[in-house]
Scaffold this motif. Structure first.
Motif, short mmCIF file in Angstrom:
data_model
loop_
_atom_site.label_atom_id
_atom_site.label_comp_id
_atom_site.label_asym_id
_atom_site.label_seq_id
_atom_site.Cartn_x
_atom_site.Cartn_y
_atom_site.Cartn_z
N CYS A 70 8.82 -0.46 1.53
CA CYS A 70 9.65 -1.51 0.93
C CYS A 70 10.06 -2.57 1.94
O CYS A 70 10.55 -3.63 1.55
CB CYS A 70 10.92 -0.92 0.33
N CYS A 85 12.91 7.34 -0.97
CA CYS A 85 12.80 5.98 -1.51
C CYS A 85 12.42 6.06 -2.98
O CYS A 85 11.43 6.72 -3.32
CB CYS A 85 11.74 5.18 -0.74
N CYS A 133 12.81 2.12 4.71
CA CYS A 133 11.51 2.48 4.12
C CYS A 133 10.50 1.42 4.53
O CYS A 133 10.68 0.23 4.23
CB CYS A 133 11.59 2.56 2.59
N ASP A 150 11.02 3.98 -4.88
CA ASP A 150 9.72 3.38 -5.18
C ASP A 150 8.56 4.16 -4.58
O ASP A 150 7.49 4.22 -5.15
CB ASP A 150 9.65 1.94 -4.65
N HIS A 151 8.77 4.70 -3.39
CA HIS A 151 7.64 5.31 -2.68
C HIS A 151 7.72 6.84 -2.62
O HIS A 151 6.79 7.49 -2.14
CB HIS A 151 7.54 4.75 -1.26
ZN LIG Z 1 9.96 2.31 -0.39
#
Ligand SMILES: [Zn+2]
Length: 523
Positions: free
Chosen positions: A140, A154, A137, A156-157
């Motif tokens: 990240c 991902c 990613c 987080d994303h």
């Molecule tokens: Zn990410």
């Protein structure tokens, strides 16, 4: 606690306090402010007690995210990093923080230290060349295992990682797994509070993998070049974590040798793994002692929600300073949180706290004492004569507060330390009501007793200012100024009660330290 003393070469007590490096593509907010305010409080606490103290903060400036943000801003990465790093620094300076160095990962001495350590670990055979393929990613800047992804995205994303295969350098982290386990067994307080130590022990039940520590320049050039292969830059861990060593290494071998083993890193729980696993194994490979403590705190929510740009609920330290003053903001953050646990920020609760503890409790104690001193004695401090049991009881309340404050700060229980100080100021306010100097003063024969009561109250203000100084430094400085004492009056240990004010000493007229805030004035 003997492990807290950090006795060094000459027996001087020392402590080295660090924040994480702040990543220059985010702005300072409540979470980053909380870590650095704790560090500032801890550094001030030990400095006040005569420790050789070194306090470090700074910015993390290399990597793909910065080089992409710079490209988007049509700036060279270094110019972009200069600008954002300066903005960070300006915020912390406006907050009155007392760090000894603001380090940047682009600083020349840091680049040199990173390359020295990389070369040393490489020469020792703990860095090798290998090939690696994985799901990556870019947001990240890391590879993900299938297991770590959420529905292939991902976490987080929420974006799909791309498969990347390339040759890179690896650090033999797995080799140090047993030594790290043993260190955690031998030093139960290496990672504090215990919940995070337990998390790390759980992580170490799985076999550790070696750590990929490079990126080919063809893909990422904004970084520190590997000293043994100029086709690569080092990536994140050796670049960022080594800053903690760079800053004190620059002080010379003797002070480095004394300060480094007293390192107290403060971090939020999101970066536990790199600090609790990567960093100690890197130190082992570099032949350096481990840090003294890794101190891990929780997250802040705002009105129960995660802080985010999209929710528009980011709390900025300078906004809080403009609205309430930095001391009030510091006080509330430190008073309303338990180190290690998550906490919730509510502006309404902040106002209640400021009014109750700062405006009413502390503010009134200062203004009542100083206005009586003016009214009855023109500000001139009177001799302490005819000391009675209730006077001694107030002194003892402050002695208790001092002892508890000391113990609680060393154990990172900052809210309990503040509670202990405010129990003593409560006692002092009650002492005014019970001894009633305003009634006694109506009888001229009682004026010597009134003078004694006020002398004891002035000492109470002085000791309150001393104990509170690491937490609310501006306020303590103002109290000492009102008492007409020099700034050194805040150092510990101070003079005994009854010995701080020389004969004929005059204190100043009161000012309102914390104006009451009308609750409806806030949202
Ligand atoms: Zn990410």
């Amino acid at each position: 606690m003997p492990s807290e003393t950090g006795a060094g070469l000459s027996g001087t007590q020392r402590i080295y306090v660090t924040t994480p490096l702040y990543y220059v593509n985010a702005e300072p907010h409540l979470g980053s402010a909380y870590t650095i305010l704790i560090c500032d409080t801890i550094a001030r606490f030990y400095r006040q007690r005569g420790y050789d103290t070194f306090f470090l903060t700074g910015t993390d400036e290399h990597g793909a995210k910065i080089s992409e943000a710079a490209a988007a801003a049509a700036e060279p990465p270094k110019a972009y990093a200069d600008r954002i790093s300066a903005a960070f620094r300006a915020t912390w300076e406006a907050c009155g923080l007392t760090y000894d160095r603001f380090i940047r990962t682009t600083d020349q001495d840091h680049v040199r230290t990173v390359q020295e350590i990389l070369q040393q670990v490489y020469d020792a055979g703990d860095i090798y060349f290998g090939s690696y393929g994985g799901l990556y990613c870019t947001g990240c800047e890391r590879f993900y295992t299938e297991k770590e992804l959420a529905d292939g995205l991902c976490p987080d994303h929420q974006s799909k990682p791309t498969w990347i295969e390339e040759e890179n350098y690896f650090f033999r982290m797995a080799k140090y797994q047993d030594r790290l386990r043993a260190a955690l067994d031998e030093r139960p307080d290496l990672i504090r509070p215990e919940r995070y130590r337990n998390e790390v022990r759980a992580m170490l039940r799985e076999p550790l993998e070696d750590l990929c520590i490079s990126r080919p320049k063809a893909r990422l050039s904004w970084g520190i070049e590997l000293p043994f292969d100029d086709r690569f830059v080092t990536y994140v861990w050796f670049d960022a974590l080594i800053n903690y060593v760079t800053a004190v290494k620059e002080l010379g071998p003797e002070r480095f040798g004394a300060l480094w083993p007293t390192a107290n890193h403060f971090i939020a729980k999101d970066i536990l793994k790199p600090h609790a696993i990567y960093w100690p194994t890197m130190l082992m490979a570099a032949g350096l002692p481990l840090y003294q403590h890794l101190n891990v705190h929780g997250y802040w929510t705002v009105n129960g929600d995660k802080m985010s740009k999209s929710l528009g609920n980011i709390v900025r330290p300078l906004d809080m300073q403009a609205r309430y003053g930095m001391d009030a903001f510091r006080y509330v953050l430190l008073r309303e949180s338990v180190f290690g646990l998550d906490a919730d920020f509510r502006e309404g609760a902040l106002v209640t706290r400021i009014n109750a503890d700062l405006a009413n409790n502390l503010g009134n104690l200062v203004s009542r004492t100083l206005s009586m001193q003016q009214r009855y004695f023109g500000g001139r401090v009177q001799p302490r004569i005819d000391v009675r049991p209730e006077d001694n009881a107030l002194e003892r309340a402050y002695d208790d507060a001092a002892r508890q404050c000391d113990e609680q700060v060393r154990a990172l229980m900052l809210s309990r330390a503040l509670e202990a100080i405010w129990r003593a100021t409560d006692h002092a306010n009650k002492y005014i009501v019970e001894t009633a100097p305003f009634t006694l003063a109506k009888d001229p024969a009682m004026l010597p007793r009134v003078g004694t009561i006020l002398h004891i109250l002035l000492d109470s203000l002085r000791v309150t200012a001393q104990l509170a100084a690491p937490f609310i430094p501006e306020t303590s400085a103002r109290i000492v100024t009102l008492l007409n004492l020099p700034p050194e009056a805040l150092a510990l240990p101070g003079p005994a009660w009854g010995e701080a004010f020389p004969a004929g000493h005059t204190v100043r007229a009161p000012v309102a330290l914390f104006p009451r805030i009308e609750p409806h004035a806030t949202t």
